[in-house]
Motif scaffolding. Sequence first.
Motif, mmCIF file in Angstrom:
data_model
loop_
_atom_site.group_PDB
_atom_site.id
_atom_site.type_symbol
_atom_site.label_atom_id
_atom_site.label_comp_id
_atom_site.label_asym_id
_atom_site.label_seq_id
_atom_site.Cartn_x
_atom_site.Cartn_y
_atom_site.Cartn_z
ATOM 1 N N ARG A 273 0.832 -1.213 0.000
ATOM 2 C CA ARG A 273 0.000 0.000 0.000
ATOM 3 C C ARG A 273 0.863 1.258 0.000
ATOM 4 N NH1 ARG A 273 -5.118 -0.981 4.042
ATOM 5 N NH2 ARG A 273 -6.227 -2.411 2.667
ATOM 6 N N VAL A 274 1.942 1.248 0.760
ATOM 7 C CA VAL A 274 2.836 2.410 0.790
ATOM 8 C C VAL A 274 3.447 2.630 -0.591
ATOM 9 C CG1 VAL A 274 5.035 3.242 1.718
ATOM 10 C CG2 VAL A 274 3.309 2.305 3.247
ATOM 11 N N SER A 275 3.846 1.553 -1.257
ATOM 12 C CA SER A 275 4.441 1.700 -2.587
ATOM 13 C C SER A 275 3.406 2.200 -3.598
ATOM 14 C CB SER A 275 5.066 0.388 -3.046
ATOM 15 O OG SER A 275 4.076 -0.580 -3.294
ATOM 16 N N VAL A 276 2.138 1.762 -3.461
ATOM 17 C CA VAL A 276 1.089 2.250 -4.357
ATOM 18 C C VAL A 276 0.844 3.731 -4.121
ATOM 19 C CG1 VAL A 276 -1.391 2.096 -4.839
ATOM 20 C CG2 VAL A 276 -0.021 0.029 -4.693
ATOM 21 N N ARG A 277 0.833 4.158 -2.874
ATOM 22 C CA ARG A 277 0.643 5.583 -2.564
ATOM 23 C C ARG A 277 1.809 6.412 -3.107
ATOM 24 N NH1 ARG A 277 -1.075 4.764 3.619
ATOM 25 N NH2 ARG A 277 -3.128 3.899 3.245
ATOM 26 N N GLN A 278 3.030 5.911 -2.945
ATOM 27 C CA GLN A 278 4.184 6.634 -3.460
ATOM 28 C C GLN A 278 4.145 6.715 -4.976
ATOM 29 O OE1 GLN A 278 7.523 4.557 -1.796
ATOM 30 N NE2 GLN A 278 7.479 5.712 0.120
ATOM 31 N N GLN A 279 3.699 5.644 -5.605
ATOM 32 C CA GLN A 279 3.596 5.627 -7.070
ATOM 33 C C GLN A 279 2.562 6.635 -7.534
ATOM 34 O OE1 GLN A 279 5.458 4.066 -9.272
ATOM 35 N NE2 GLN A 279 4.316 4.918 -10.978
ATOM 36 N N SER A 280 1.408 6.666 -6.864
ATOM 37 C CA SER A 280 0.369 7.619 -7.271
ATOM 38 C C SER A 280 0.805 9.048 -6.984
ATOM 39 C CB SER A 280 -0.952 7.309 -6.580
ATOM 40 O OG SER A 280 -0.837 7.480 -5.184
ATOM 41 N N SER B 26 3.966 10.118 -7.041
ATOM 42 C CA SER B 26 4.968 10.466 -8.054
ATOM 43 C C SER B 26 4.299 10.709 -9.402
ATOM 44 C CB SER B 26 6.040 9.392 -8.163
ATOM 45 O OG SER B 26 5.488 8.192 -8.655
ATOM 46 N N ASP B 27 3.240 9.992 -9.732
ATOM 47 C CA ASP B 27 2.486 10.231 -10.964
ATOM 48 C C ASP B 27 1.856 11.622 -10.932
ATOM 49 O OD1 ASP B 27 3.140 7.744 -11.913
ATOM 50 O OD2 ASP B 27 1.188 6.832 -11.429
ATOM 51 N N TYR B 28 1.349 12.023 -9.772
ATOM 52 C CA TYR B 28 0.734 13.334 -9.621
ATOM 53 C C TYR B 28 1.790 14.425 -9.801
ATOM 54 C CZ TYR B 28 -1.431 17.365 -7.394
ATOM 55 O OH TYR B 28 -1.905 18.616 -7.126
ATOM 56 N N ILE B 29 2.941 14.225 -9.167
ATOM 57 C CA ILE B 29 4.016 15.223 -9.273
ATOM 58 C C ILE B 29 4.505 15.314 -10.716
ATOM 59 C CG2 ILE B 29 6.401 15.699 -8.585
ATOM 60 C CD1 ILE B 29 5.657 14.547 -5.828
ATOM 61 N N ARG B 30 4.647 14.183 -11.389
ATOM 62 C CA ARG B 30 5.077 14.176 -12.786
ATOM 63 C C ARG B 30 4.066 14.891 -13.664
ATOM 64 N NH1 ARG B 30 3.945 9.850 -15.775
ATOM 65 N NH2 ARG B 30 4.214 8.459 -14.019
ATOM 66 N N ALA B 31 2.781 14.646 -13.410
ATOM 67 C CA ALA B 31 1.748 15.318 -14.200
ATOM 68 C C ALA B 31 1.771 16.819 -13.964
ATOM 69 C CB ALA B 31 0.383 14.742 -13.859
ATOM 70 N N ARG B 32 1.964 17.260 -12.729
ATOM 71 C CA ARG B 32 2.031 18.692 -12.417
ATOM 72 C C ARG B 32 3.254 19.326 -13.069
ATOM 73 N NH1 ARG B 32 -1.354 22.112 -10.781
ATOM 74 N NH2 ARG B 32 0.059 23.086 -9.338
ATOM 75 N N THR B 33 4.354 18.608 -13.046
ATOM 76 C CA THR B 33 5.582 19.133 -13.636
ATOM 77 C C THR B 33 5.424 19.275 -15.144
ATOM 78 O OG1 THR B 33 6.826 18.023 -11.898
ATOM 79 C CG2 THR B 33 8.076 18.764 -13.813
ATOM 80 N N GLU B 34 4.808 18.317 -15.772
ATOM 81 C CA GLU B 34 4.589 18.375 -17.218
ATOM 82 C C GLU B 34 3.654 19.513 -17.583
ATOM 83 O OE1 GLU B 34 3.236 14.559 -18.474
ATOM 84 O OE2 GLU B 34 5.187 13.614 -18.184
ATOM 85 N N SER B 35 2.665 19.780 -16.740
ATOM 86 C CA SER B 35 1.745 20.886 -17.048
ATOM 87 C C SER B 35 2.451 22.226 -16.899
ATOM 88 C CB SER B 35 0.515 20.834 -16.163
ATOM 89 O OG SER B 35 0.852 21.147 -14.823
ATOM 90 N N ARG B 36 3.392 22.349 -15.993
ATOM 91 C CA ARG B 36 4.153 23.601 -15.857
ATOM 92 C C ARG B 36 5.120 23.773 -17.031
ATOM 93 N NH1 ARG B 36 5.637 22.819 -9.615
ATOM 94 N NH2 ARG B 36 3.559 23.172 -8.786
ATOM 95 N N ASP B 37 5.660 22.668 -17.473
ATOM 96 C CA ASP B 37 6.587 22.745 -18.592
ATOM 97 C C ASP B 37 5.879 23.126 -19.883
ATOM 98 O OD1 ASP B 37 8.659 22.069 -16.955
ATOM 99 O OD2 ASP B 37 8.698 19.940 -17.524
ATOM 100 N N ALA B 38 4.586 22.939 -19.964
ATOM 101 C CA ALA B 38 3.839 23.287 -21.170
ATOM 102 C C ALA B 38 3.838 24.787 -21.405
ATOM 103 C CB ALA B 38 2.414 22.770 -21.069
ATOM 104 N N ASP B 39 3.947 25.594 -20.362
ATOM 105 C CA ASP B 39 3.970 27.045 -20.519
ATOM 106 C C ASP B 39 5.246 27.496 -21.227
ATOM 107 O OD1 ASP B 39 1.560 27.287 -19.259
ATOM 108 O OD2 ASP B 39 2.420 27.632 -17.267
ATOM 109 N N GLY B 40 6.311 26.813 -20.997
ATOM 110 C CA GLY B 40 7.591 27.210 -21.584
ATOM 111 C C GLY B 40 7.818 26.648 -22.960
#
Length: 175
Positions: free
Chosen positions: A143-150, A152-166
């Motif tokens: 469960r801890v690994s699933v939470r960490q995976q989700s 990290s997926d959220y952080i990756r998605a947020r990072t990609e959305s910020r990179d879209a501005d540039g």
Amino acid sequence: MRSGEELDGFEGEASSTSMISGASSPYQPTTEPVSQRRGLAGLRCDPDYLRGALGCLKVAQVILALIAFICIETIMECSPCEGLYFFEFVSCSAFVVTGVLLILFSLNLHMRIPQINWNLTIFGFLATAVYAVNTFLAVRKWRVSVRQQSASDYIRARTESRDADGRPEVQRLDT
């Protein structure tokens, strides 16, 4: 006085002399004497077991498991209930299994079933408990690994959305 023929009795009937001696009588007992019954009528509580260390420990385990089960049943609401359900299962199972073992040992029923090595059976219960703890820890780690995976997926998605501005190749819809 009677003759020898009268002493033998009627035809087909054993004489009184042969019944007394039993050696020449055709009417020998053919069944074995009834042995003592081994049913539930002979059950007696063994106070020595209950006063001993193992008996006192079993009584304490049964009482504590019952108290734990009663306490868990008084909870009306919970938000993450998985741990609560697991505790309920463990406390109820501990109460039932330990109660049965207490009855078996205090009534000496384990002596009536010599085919089962009861000391090894108790080690079997301990091994089962260790496997249960292992399973619990493995599920918790998963469960801890699933939470960490989700996360990290959220952080990756947020990072990609910020990179879209540039990036000039990505067009914004709000302009």
